[in-house]
Design a protein around this motif. Structure first.
Motif, short mmCIF file in Angstrom:
data_model
loop_
_atom_site.label_atom_id
_atom_site.label_comp_id
_atom_site.label_asym_id
_atom_site.label_seq_id
_atom_site.Cartn_x
_atom_site.Cartn_y
_atom_site.Cartn_z
N THR A 5 0.64 -1.52 0.05
CA THR A 5 0.00 -0.36 -0.45
C THR A 5 0.75 1.21 0.16
O THR A 5 0.45 2.79 0.00
N HIS A 17 -3.79 6.98 -12.35
CA HIS A 17 -4.87 5.93 -12.17
C HIS A 17 -5.47 6.06 -10.22
O HIS A 17 -5.52 7.47 -10.06
N GLY A 18 -6.25 5.19 -10.22
CA GLY A 18 -7.24 5.51 -8.85
C GLY A 18 -5.96 5.97 -7.69
O GLY A 18 -5.32 4.74 -7.21
N TRP A 19 -6.42 6.38 -6.48
CA TRP A 19 -5.94 6.90 -5.23
C TRP A 19 -7.54 6.91 -4.08
O TRP A 19 -8.29 7.60 -4.65
N ARG A 20 -7.32 7.01 -3.72
CA ARG A 20 -7.94 7.35 -1.88
C ARG A 20 -7.46 7.20 -1.03
O ARG A 20 -5.72 6.85 -0.46
N ALA A 60 -11.72 8.75 -3.91
CA ALA A 60 -12.62 7.86 -4.07
C ALA A 60 -13.64 7.19 -5.49
O ALA A 60 -13.67 5.89 -5.69
N ASP A 61 -13.67 8.58 -5.67
CA ASP A 61 -14.74 8.04 -6.81
C ASP A 61 -14.99 8.50 -8.20
O ASP A 61 -15.51 8.50 -8.58
N ASP A 64 -9.23 8.06 -11.71
CA ASP A 64 -7.81 8.74 -11.98
C ASP A 64 -7.72 10.44 -10.91
O ASP A 64 -8.60 10.02 -10.41
N GLN A 98 -6.51 2.61 -5.30
CA GLN A 98 -7.52 2.17 -5.07
C GLN A 98 -7.33 0.13 -4.85
O GLN A 98 -7.88 0.16 -4.04
N GLN A 99 -6.45 -0.16 -5.63
CA GLN A 99 -6.85 -2.05 -6.35
C GLN A 99 -6.15 -1.92 -4.38
O GLN A 99 -6.47 -3.56 -3.98
N SER A 101 -5.81 -0.55 -1.79
CA SER A 101 -7.28 -0.39 -0.25
C SER A 101 -8.10 -1.19 -0.31
O SER A 101 -8.36 -1.66 0.90
N LYS A 102 -8.81 -1.68 -1.18
CA LYS A 102 -9.62 -2.44 -1.18
C LYS A 102 -9.81 -3.55 -0.79
O LYS A 102 -10.10 -4.61 -0.77
#
Length: 105
Positions: A5, A17-20, A60-61, A64, A98-99, A101-102
């Motif tokens: 992480t 890429h996605g982050w949260r 998170a919504d 990216d 994001q991946q 944290s999931k």
């Protein structure tokens, strides 16, 4: 620190890429922006304005980081300082991919 992480140096943060927020991070809004506190590392970070707060809260919504910036009203030409701030947050483990944290939930 858990390896998967954690952002890995300057190349670890990718705004395409996605982050949260890390699941152990709490946000406390303030008139100047916000305070972020990581309960795992006990680190404190400051968000210097409401725009970066809106970006962080909406990460998170969005698929990216650039999409989250646009949704907060930051156009492509003005994203540089925001991307830098988000990279610093990722390097300090306040943000996770994001991946990642999931997988940990």
């Amino acid at each position: 620190m858990p390896g998967p992480t954690r952002a890995r140096g300057p190349g670890g943060f990718d705004p395409d890429h996605g982050w949260r927020l890390h699941p152990q991070v709490a946000i406390r809004p303030e008139p100047f922006g916000a305070l972020l506190y990581h309960f795992g590392t006990r680190k404190l970070s400051f968000l210097k304005n409401r725009i970066i707060l809106a970006v962080v809260q909406s990460l998170a919504d969005h698929p990216d980081v650039r999409s989250a910036c646009r949704a907060a009203g930051v156009d492509e030409s003005g994203q540089g300082p925001y991307l830098h701030a988000l990279q610093v947050l990722a390097e300090s483990n306040m943000l996770v991919a994001q991946q990642d944290s999931k997988e940990g939930q």
